[in-house]
Motif scaffolding. Structure first.
Motif, PDB file in Angstrom:
ATOM      1  N   GLU A   1       0.950  -1.244   0.025  1.00  0.00           N
ATOM      2  CA  GLU A   1      -0.040   0.139  -0.049  1.00  0.00           C
ATOM      3  C   GLU A   1       0.881   1.199  -0.043  1.00  0.00           C
ATOM      4  O   GLU A   1       1.968   1.339   0.601  1.00  0.00           O
ATOM      5  N   PHE A   2       0.413   2.215  -0.847  1.00  0.00           N
ATOM      6  CA  PHE A   2       1.100   3.487  -1.002  1.00  0.00           C
ATOM      7  C   PHE A   2       0.521   4.924  -0.567  1.00  0.00           C
ATOM      8  O   PHE A   2      -0.850   4.713  -0.579  1.00  0.00           O
ATOM      9  N   ASP A   3       1.345   5.647  -0.121  1.00  0.00           N
ATOM     10  CA  ASP A   3       0.570   7.029   0.356  1.00  0.00           C
ATOM     11  C   ASP A   3       0.792   7.813  -1.027  1.00  0.00           C
ATOM     12  O   ASP A   3       1.648   7.777  -1.544  1.00  0.00           O
ATOM     13  N   ILE A   4      -0.445   8.792  -1.326  1.00  0.00           N
ATOM     14  CA  ILE A   4      -0.263   9.786  -1.945  1.00  0.00           C
ATOM     15  C   ILE A   4      -0.898  11.070  -1.475  1.00  0.00           C
ATOM     16  O   ILE A   4      -1.529  11.160  -0.500  1.00  0.00           O
ATOM     17  N   ALA A   5      -0.439  12.386  -2.032  1.00  0.00           N
ATOM     18  CA  ALA A   5      -0.992  13.377  -1.343  1.00  0.00           C
ATOM     19  C   ALA A   5      -0.591  14.612  -2.504  1.00  0.00           C
ATOM     20  O   ALA A   5       0.234  14.562  -3.416  1.00  0.00           O
ATOM     21  N   GLY A   6      -1.450  15.533  -2.225  1.00  0.00           N
ATOM     22  CA  GLY A   6      -1.394  16.449  -3.320  1.00  0.00           C
ATOM     23  C   GLY A   6      -2.423  17.869  -3.164  1.00  0.00           C
ATOM     24  O   GLY A   6      -3.366  17.659  -2.382  1.00  0.00           O
ATOM     25  N   TRP A   7      -2.457  18.838  -3.732  1.00  0.00           N
ATOM     26  CA  TRP A   7      -3.182  19.921  -3.910  1.00  0.00           C
ATOM     27  C   TRP A   7      -4.234  19.960  -5.290  1.00  0.00           C
ATOM     28  O   TRP A   7      -4.766  21.037  -5.431  1.00  0.00           O
ATOM     29  N   GLY A   8      -4.148  18.847  -5.749  1.00  0.00           N
ATOM     30  CA  GLY A   8      -4.768  18.668  -6.939  1.00  0.00           C
ATOM     31  C   GLY A   8      -6.449  18.547  -6.802  1.00  0.00           C
ATOM     32  O   GLY A   8      -6.804  18.513  -5.662  1.00  0.00           O
ATOM     33  N   ALA A   9      -7.247  18.244  -8.046  1.00  0.00           N
ATOM     34  CA  ALA A   9      -8.682  18.148  -7.896  1.00  0.00           C
ATOM     35  C   ALA A   9      -8.985  16.970  -7.008  1.00  0.00           C
ATOM     36  O   ALA A   9      -8.375  15.816  -6.785  1.00  0.00           O
TER      37      ALA A   9
ATOM     38  N   PRO B   1       4.857  12.970  -5.223  1.00  0.00           N
ATOM     39  CA  PRO B   1       5.297  11.747  -5.111  1.00  0.00           C
ATOM     40  C   PRO B   1       4.178  10.537  -4.571  1.00  0.00           C
ATOM     41  O   PRO B   1       3.076  10.968  -4.035  1.00  0.00           O
ATOM     42  N   MET B   2       4.409   9.287  -4.930  1.00  0.00           N
ATOM     43  CA  MET B   2       3.819   8.252  -4.348  1.00  0.00           C
ATOM     44  C   MET B   2       4.791   7.380  -3.568  1.00  0.00           C
ATOM     45  O   MET B   2       6.015   7.362  -3.863  1.00  0.00           O
ATOM     46  N   PHE B   3       4.402   7.235  -2.201  1.00  0.00           N
ATOM     47  CA  PHE B   3       5.407   6.873  -1.325  1.00  0.00           C
ATOM     48  C   PHE B   3       4.995   5.596  -0.217  1.00  0.00           C
ATOM     49  O   PHE B   3       3.815   5.597  -0.176  1.00  0.00           O
ATOM     50  N   ARG B   4       5.968   5.310   0.439  1.00  0.00           N
ATOM     51  CA  ARG B   4       5.604   4.308   1.620  1.00  0.00           C
ATOM     52  C   ARG B   4       6.701   4.281   2.642  1.00  0.00           C
ATOM     53  O   ARG B   4       7.710   4.625   2.209  1.00  0.00           O
ATOM     54  N   LYS B   5       6.694   3.435   3.767  1.00  0.00           N
ATOM     55  CA  LYS B   5       7.512   3.591   4.713  1.00  0.00           C
ATOM     56  C   LYS B   5       8.304   2.008   4.548  1.00  0.00           C
ATOM     57  O   LYS B   5       7.703   1.177   4.023  1.00  0.00           O
ATOM     58  N   ASP B   6       9.698   2.323   4.631  1.00  0.00           N
ATOM     59  CA  ASP B   6      10.837   1.055   4.584  1.00  0.00           C
ATOM     60  C   ASP B   6      10.580   0.466   5.940  1.00  0.00           C
ATOM     61  O   ASP B   6       9.747   0.837   6.844  1.00  0.00           O
ATOM     62  N   ASP B   7      11.516  -0.536   6.085  1.00  0.00           N
ATOM     63  CA  ASP B   7      11.603  -1.240   7.308  1.00  0.00           C
ATOM     64  C   ASP B   7      11.859  -0.541   8.295  1.00  0.00           C
ATOM     65  O   ASP B   7      11.674  -0.950   9.351  1.00  0.00           O
ATOM     66  N   ALA B   8      12.777   0.554   8.377  1.00  0.00           N
ATOM     67  CA  ALA B   8      12.965   1.377   9.148  1.00  0.00           C
ATOM     68  C   ALA B   8      12.002   2.397   9.689  1.00  0.00           C
ATOM     69  O   ALA B   8      12.227   3.324  10.725  1.00  0.00           O
ATOM     70  N   GLY B   9      10.783   2.497   9.175  1.00  0.00           N
ATOM     71  CA  GLY B   9       9.881   3.390   9.004  1.00  0.00           C
ATOM     72  C   GLY B   9       9.856   4.670   8.474  1.00  0.00           C
ATOM     73  O   GLY B   9       9.349   5.675   8.997  1.00  0.00           O
ATOM     74  N   GLU B  10      10.900   4.663   7.696  1.00  0.00           N
ATOM     75  CA  GLU B  10      11.134   6.239   6.941  1.00  0.00           C
ATOM     76  C   GLU B  10      10.461   6.059   5.551  1.00  0.00           C
ATOM     77  O   GLU B  10      10.375   5.172   4.790  1.00  0.00           O
ATOM     78  N   TYR B  11       9.824   7.445   5.079  1.00  0.00           N
ATOM     79  CA  TYR B  11       9.145   7.513   3.900  1.00  0.00           C
ATOM     80  C   TYR B  11      10.189   7.412   2.814  1.00  0.00           C
ATOM     81  O   TYR B  11      11.052   7.870   2.819  1.00  0.00           O
ATOM     82  N   VAL B  12       9.830   6.474   1.817  1.00  0.00           N
ATOM     83  CA  VAL B  12      10.567   6.284   0.539  1.00  0.00           C
ATOM     84  C   VAL B  12       9.661   6.408  -0.604  1.00  0.00           C
ATOM     85  O   VAL B  12       8.431   5.984  -0.620  1.00  0.00           O
ATOM     86  N   GLN B  13      10.140   7.260  -1.646  1.00  0.00           N
ATOM     87  CA  GLN B  13       9.368   7.662  -2.626  1.00  0.00           C
ATOM     88  C   GLN B  13       9.624   6.341  -3.959  1.00  0.00           C
ATOM     89  O   GLN B  13      10.701   6.283  -3.978  1.00  0.00           O
ATOM     90  N   VAL B  14       8.525   5.792  -4.312  1.00  0.00           N
ATOM     91  CA  VAL B  14       8.414   4.853  -5.227  1.00  0.00           C
ATOM     92  C   VAL B  14       7.824   5.124  -6.707  1.00  0.00           C
ATOM     93  O   VAL B  14       8.138   4.522  -7.455  1.00  0.00           O
ATOM     94  N   GLY B  15       7.125   6.461  -6.723  1.00  0.00           N
ATOM     95  CA  GLY B  15       6.333   6.845  -7.672  1.00  0.00           C
ATOM     96  C   GLY B  15       6.212   8.297  -7.879  1.00  0.00           C
ATOM     97  O   GLY B  15       6.663   9.002  -6.910  1.00  0.00           O
TER      98      GLY B  15
END
Length: 254
Positions: free
Chosen positions: A140-148, A206-220
């Motif tokens: 599962e990934f996180d997404i965020a933005g100011w778009g529609a 960005p599309m991002f998720r946490k790695d094993d260390a709990g830090e966000y990493v951008q994947v898309g």
């Protein structure tokens, strides 16, 4: 037919009360299509770009965004990056002008949808690490933005967020056929029911998720799709790990 890129038309920026995605918006609905408002400081690496796109701080003075958001490479002082806030009208917003743009070498509208924007001065906010391999290209990934916050909706004043599940290349290719570029693009969304997605104005974010260390990493990187949040048509993102070495090399030369 290849779907619409998720950049917003600059003149259409209406700052409604909530938003996120290059194509969706509704004052009564939480951020992003199917999203909710982000908390101040939750995603401090998020950047809004004045041409109607999103981005993330790759370095304190470099924004990673989509190639289709910029017009070629070279000196460019026309872009304003807004950062440090979820409310674009906040007096605490940090605004910095661009100095240079580097569009992905060989970009022709299909795949390779990444670009870097050099800023006139550093922004004192945390940066977002990018994936160097594909081990986080799942789940599962996180997404965020100011778009529609809905297809055909208005751009948002407040940052919206949502979560979207990974969609396999096979399922995404079933939706988009040869328009998809496997290996350069990664898909995500609720493919059966739709309802959650990035939209117009979220391009480059960005599309991002946490790695094993709990830090966000951008994947898309938000790139394109058929409308916003439609069933059977997931969002299509630049697969960051494919281009991580190219991005690092380009950034070192800016």
């Amino acid at each position: 037919m290849r779907g619409l890129k998720r950049a917003a038309v600059l003149g259409a920026l209406t700052l409604a009360t909530v938003g996120m995605q290059p194509l969706t918006a509704t004052a009564a609905t939480p951020p992003v299509v199917g999203g909710t408002p982000a908390e101040q400081g939750e995603f401090p690496f998020m950047v809004r770009l004045s041409m109607g796109c999103g981005g993330a701080l790759y370095a304190k003075d470099i924004v990673l965004t989509a190639a289709h958001c910029v017009d070629g490479s070279g000196d460019n002082t026309s872009i304003t990056a807004t950062a440090g806030v979820v409310d674009l009208e906040s007096p605490d917003a940090v605004k910095v002008k661009s100095t240079k743009v580097l569009q992905a070498p060989g970009y022709n509208g299909k795949g390779k949808d990444w670009a870097l924007i050099k800023l006139a001065k550093p922004i004192d906010q945390p940066t977002l690490k990018i994936a160097s391999d594909d081990k986080l290209n799942n789940g599962e990934f996180d997404i965020a933005g100011w778009g529609a916050d809905k297809e055909g909706g208005e751009q948002q004043r407040y940052l919206l967020k949502a979560k979207v599940p990974f969609v396999s290349d096979a399922d995404c290719k079933a939706a988009y056929g040869d328009d998809l570029t496997p290996g350069e693009e990664i898909c995500a969304g609720k493919i059966a029911e739709g309802g959650v997605d990035t939209c117009q104005g979220d391009s480059g974010g960005p599309m991002f998720r946490k790695d094993d260390a709990g830090e966000y990493v951008q994947v898309g990187i938000v790139s394109w799709g058929n409308g916003c949040a439609r069933p059977k048509f997931p969002g299509v993102y630049t697969e960051v790990s494919t281009f991580s070495a190219d991005i690092a090399k380009a950034a070192s030369g800016l």
